[in-house]
Design a protein around this motif. Structure first.
Motif, PDB file in Angstrom:
ATOM      1  N   LEU A  26       9.465  -7.551  -2.659  1.00  0.00           N
ATOM      2  CA  LEU A  26       9.580  -9.006  -2.567  1.00  0.00           C
ATOM      3  C   LEU A  26      10.067  -9.610  -3.883  1.00  0.00           C
ATOM      4  O   LEU A  26      10.961 -10.467  -3.893  1.00  0.00           O
ATOM      5  N   LYS A  27       9.517  -9.169  -4.991  1.00  0.00           N
ATOM      6  CA  LYS A  27       9.920  -9.701  -6.299  1.00  0.00           C
ATOM      7  C   LYS A  27      11.411  -9.476  -6.519  1.00  0.00           C
ATOM      8  O   LYS A  27      12.133 -10.390  -6.940  1.00  0.00           O
ATOM      9  N   ILE A  28      11.879  -8.285  -6.223  1.00  0.00           N
ATOM     10  CA  ILE A  28      13.306  -7.986  -6.394  1.00  0.00           C
ATOM     11  C   ILE A  28      14.141  -8.862  -5.469  1.00  0.00           C
ATOM     12  O   ILE A  28      15.132  -9.475  -5.892  1.00  0.00           O
ATOM     13  N   ASP A  29      13.745  -8.943  -4.205  1.00  0.00           N
ATOM     14  CA  ASP A  29      14.517  -9.736  -3.245  1.00  0.00           C
ATOM     15  C   ASP A  29      14.544 -11.211  -3.628  1.00  0.00           C
ATOM     16  O   ASP A  29      15.593 -11.866  -3.527  1.00  0.00           O
ATOM     17  N   TYR A  37      11.351   0.562  -2.325  1.00  0.00           N
ATOM     18  CA  TYR A  37       9.967   0.120  -2.473  1.00  0.00           C
ATOM     19  C   TYR A  37       9.375  -0.255  -1.116  1.00  0.00           C
ATOM     20  O   TYR A  37       8.222   0.063  -0.825  1.00  0.00           O
ATOM     21  N   ASN A  38      10.150  -0.931  -0.287  1.00  0.00           N
ATOM     22  CA  ASN A  38       9.680  -1.293   1.040  1.00  0.00           C
ATOM     23  C   ASN A  38       9.316  -0.031   1.839  1.00  0.00           C
ATOM     24  O   ASN A  38       8.268   0.032   2.481  1.00  0.00           O
ATOM     25  N   ASN A  39      10.179   0.956   1.791  1.00  0.00           N
ATOM     26  CA  ASN A  39       9.933   2.185   2.545  1.00  0.00           C
ATOM     27  C   ASN A  39       8.710   2.936   2.020  1.00  0.00           C
ATOM     28  O   ASN A  39       7.941   3.502   2.805  1.00  0.00           O
ATOM     29  N   ASN A  82      18.271  -4.520  -7.392  1.00  0.00           N
ATOM     30  CA  ASN A  82      19.250  -4.111  -6.401  1.00  0.00           C
ATOM     31  C   ASN A  82      18.585  -4.057  -5.035  1.00  0.00           C
ATOM     32  O   ASN A  82      17.428  -3.657  -4.933  1.00  0.00           O
ATOM     33  N   VAL A  83      19.317  -4.426  -4.001  1.00  0.00           N
ATOM     34  CA  VAL A  83      18.743  -4.426  -2.653  1.00  0.00           C
ATOM     35  C   VAL A  83      18.288  -3.039  -2.219  1.00  0.00           C
ATOM     36  O   VAL A  83      17.289  -2.906  -1.512  1.00  0.00           O
TER      37      VAL A  83
END
Length: 159
Positions: free
Chosen positions: A84-87, A60-62, A53-54
């Motif tokens: 990145l993997k999710i995106d 994770y990015n945060n 999910n975005v």
């Protein structure tokens, strides 16, 4: 409090609020508070929506940004790579979140001193941003400036 009363203690809306509170605490440099809220947000995201999910990628990015702020670059890279993997799995095409992920990974590698990896990821980010917005867009210029900085640092240090 309103969200908790309306929807119960654990719900997807609360994850967004927790993530935003984490951002607010990170901006104020209260890192322990920030990580607490980011992890609450991530836990709720995983329970209700799952990893693919975005918003999970954003959590994770945060967390990666927070680790970077704390100087924990290897841990930051781990979180950025999870995002990145999710995106990549979600979007299948290059877009702004993927460019963001590449940019963040490149910046973390630069901070560690691995300029080859910084440039590799910086180039990926820049190529996506230019395709999306053109060379004159502010995001393209910022991405190019980051890439130029990595190259300059590498050149200045004869690496």
């Amino acid at each position: 409090e309103v969200v908790v009363k309306l929807f119960g203690v654990v719900n997807p809306y609360l994850a967004v609020i927790y993530n935003n509170l984490g951002e607010a605490w990170r901006e104020k440099k209260y890192f322990d508070n920030a990580i607490e809220y980011y992890k609450k947000a991530l836990e709720i995201q995983m329970k209700f929506i799952g990893e693919k999910n975005v918003n999970t990628a954003l959590c994770y990015n945060n967390l990666g940004m927070l680790c970077g702020d704390k100087g924990e670059m290897n841990k930051a890279i781990e979180y950025f790579e999870m995002a990145l993997k999710i995106d990549l799995d979600l979007f299948k095409v290059e877009n702004e979140p993927i460019a963001r992920d590449y940019n963040n990974i490149g910046a973390a590698w630069c901070s560690i001193g691995d300029f080859d990896k910084a440039i590799e990821y910086g180039e990926k980010s820049y190529s996506i941003i230019v395709r999306l917005y053109g060379e004159e867009h502010k995001y393209s210029k910022l991405s190019k400036a980051n890439l130029d900085e990595y190259n300059k640092i590498r050149q200045d240090n004869n690496l």
